[in-house]
Design an enzyme around this catalytic site. Structure first.
Site, PDB file in Angstrom:
ATOM      1  N   SER A 106       0.916  -1.223   0.080  1.00  0.00           N
ATOM      2  CA  SER A 106       0.082   0.075   0.064  1.00  0.00           C
ATOM      3  C   SER A 106       0.992   1.387   0.154  1.00  0.00           C
ATOM      4  CB  SER A 106      -1.028  -0.027   1.261  1.00  0.00           C
ATOM      5  OG  SER A 106      -0.244  -0.179   2.375  1.00  0.00           O
TER       6      SER A 106
ATOM      7  N   ASP B  77       5.500  -7.308   2.500  1.00  0.00           N
ATOM      8  CA  ASP B  77       4.765  -7.556   1.400  1.00  0.00           C
ATOM      9  C   ASP B  77       5.671  -8.130   0.063  1.00  0.00           C
ATOM     10  OD1 ASP B  77       1.992  -7.712   1.673  1.00  0.00           O
ATOM     11  OD2 ASP B  77       1.674  -5.680   1.136  1.00  0.00           O
TER      12      ASP B  77
ATOM     13  N   LYS C 203       4.555 -11.716   3.210  1.00  0.00           N
ATOM     14  CA  LYS C 203       2.974 -11.881   2.800  1.00  0.00           C
ATOM     15  C   LYS C 203       2.900 -11.918   1.348  1.00  0.00           C
ATOM     16  CE  LYS C 203       0.035  -8.485   3.496  1.00  0.00           C
ATOM     17  NZ  LYS C 203      -0.781  -7.995   2.277  1.00  0.00           N
TER      18      LYS C 203
ATOM     19  N   GLU D 170      -9.156  -9.336   3.783  1.00  0.00           N
ATOM     20  CA  GLU D 170      -9.684  -7.936   3.417  1.00  0.00           C
ATOM     21  C   GLU D 170     -11.001  -7.979   2.934  1.00  0.00           C
ATOM     22  OE1 GLU D 170      -6.423  -5.830   1.635  1.00  0.00           O
ATOM     23  OE2 GLU D 170      -7.812  -4.113   1.266  1.00  0.00           O
TER      24      GLU D 170
HETATM   25  O1  KIV Z   1      -0.343  -3.468   1.505  1.00  0.00           O
HETATM   26  C1  KIV Z   1      -1.141  -3.329   2.668  1.00  0.00           C
HETATM   27  O2  KIV Z   1      -1.266  -2.296   3.334  1.00  0.00           O
HETATM   28  C2  KIV Z   1      -1.935  -4.586   2.830  1.00  0.00           C
HETATM   29  C3  KIV Z   1      -2.758  -4.170   4.103  1.00  0.00           C
HETATM   30  C4  KIV Z   1      -4.035  -3.499   3.375  1.00  0.00           C
HETATM   31  C5  KIV Z   1      -3.328  -5.633   4.773  1.00  0.00           C
HETATM   32  O3  KIV Z   1      -1.880  -5.526   2.334  1.00  0.00           O
END
Ligand code: KIV
Length: 294
Positions: free
Chosen positions: A70, A112, A141, A210
């Site tokens: 994000s 991520d 993730k 989500e």
């Molecule tokens: O990228 C992010 O911030 C996310 C969250 C919304 C869980 O994956």
């Protein structure tokens, strides 16, 4: 041997004052998260993209920090997370890890895997995951179900803890046709449930859900004993909650999603807002399913 403890202050760039001693919290680890879950205590997570906010969030008692892709939207001004690269994720992960180190932080750090960094092959996923782990992450993730389960197993077997992500998966927003609630029909709910169970079986220790109906998220949480569900727009029945940092501070450039709560008013400071978030998640007042869930 060089002293690399937080009290070592001489750097090539000048002298950094020693970090002030903080009340020691036990380092957050996978066994510690399982203990919280077993004790019925909700797990708190916030996104973090830089050293300072990471240090403040750790000080506020947030257990897990997510260097979310994000950051493409909130830091880089991109229209979606699709344009975020692995190099950018490593840069921000390193920054967050340094912020935690400066305050002797104990938060569990998740990063991520960005779009295009894990779909090609399991080997590509492992290479990308290693880059994030070497940048300071404790866990990576990745988004999606079905095809991702063998990749998760491959990473976990090689010592990389994995958090999965189902429901609205922003990296596939174009395929999903927009940012909408997922798992509403019986068929979609069944697919989501199957994917969640496969991911747990593959060794995923955490699962972000989500924009999923609260009832479905709650049922999944009961079914996944060894994989901690972390909800965002998924009601209060999950094992923990996550919010995008800027959203919970009321700093969204676009339309604030309905599931978000702005914790700034009345909190006095960013630290205060994060502490209010931790309290609200722990005591079950956030999310309020009558306002924040579907
Ligand atoms: O990228 C992010 O911030 C996310 C969250 C919304 C869980 O994956």
């Amino acid at each position: 041997m060089t002293d690399t403890s937080p009290s070592a202050s001489a750097t090539p760039y000048g002298t950094i004052p020693p970090a002030s001693p903080l009340p020691q919290r036990r380092p957050v680890s996978l066994p510690r998260l399982q203990q919280l879950r077993d004790a019925g205590e909700k797990i708190t997570m916030l996104t973090a993209y830089d050293a300072t906010f990471a240090a403040v969030a750790d000080t506020a008692g947030v257990e897990c920090l997510l260097v979310g892709d994000s950051l493409g939207m909130v830091c880089q001004g991109l229209p979606s997370t699709v344009g975020v690269t692995l190099d950018t994720m490593c840069y921000h992960t390193e920054s967050v890890a340094r912020g935690l180190y400066r305050v002797q932080g104990t938060a569990w750090l998740i990063a991520d895997l960005p779009y295009g960094s894990y779909a090609e092959s399991r080997e590509q996923a492992l290479r990308s995951a290693c880059s994030l782990m070497q940048a300071g992450a404790h866990m990576v993730k990745l988004e999606g179900g079905g095809w991702t389960a063998p990749t998760v197993r491959f990473l976990v077997e090689r010592g990389v803890p994995v958090c999965a992500h189902l429901g609205l998966t922003p990296q596939t927003v174009h395929a999903l046709g927009g940012y909408r609630v997922q798992g509403r029909t019986d068929e979609d709910a069944q697919t989501l449930r199957r994917h969640a169970l496969e991911l747990q079986d593959a060794g995923a220790a955490m699962l972000v859900l989500e924009m999923v109906p609260a009832q479905l998220a709650s049922e999944l949480t009961q079914e996944l004993a060894h994989c901690h569900t972390i909800g965002i727009g998924a009601g209060r029945g999950t094992a923990g909650q996550v919010l995008v940092l800027h959203d919970m501070l009321g700093m969204n450039l676009g339309k604030m999603p309905r599931f978000v709560h702005n914790f700034m008013p009345g909190s006095g400071s960013v630290l205060g807002a994060m502490q209010a978030y931790v309290r609200a998640v722990k005591d079950g007042t956030f999310p309020d399913d009558s306002r924040h869930a579907w």
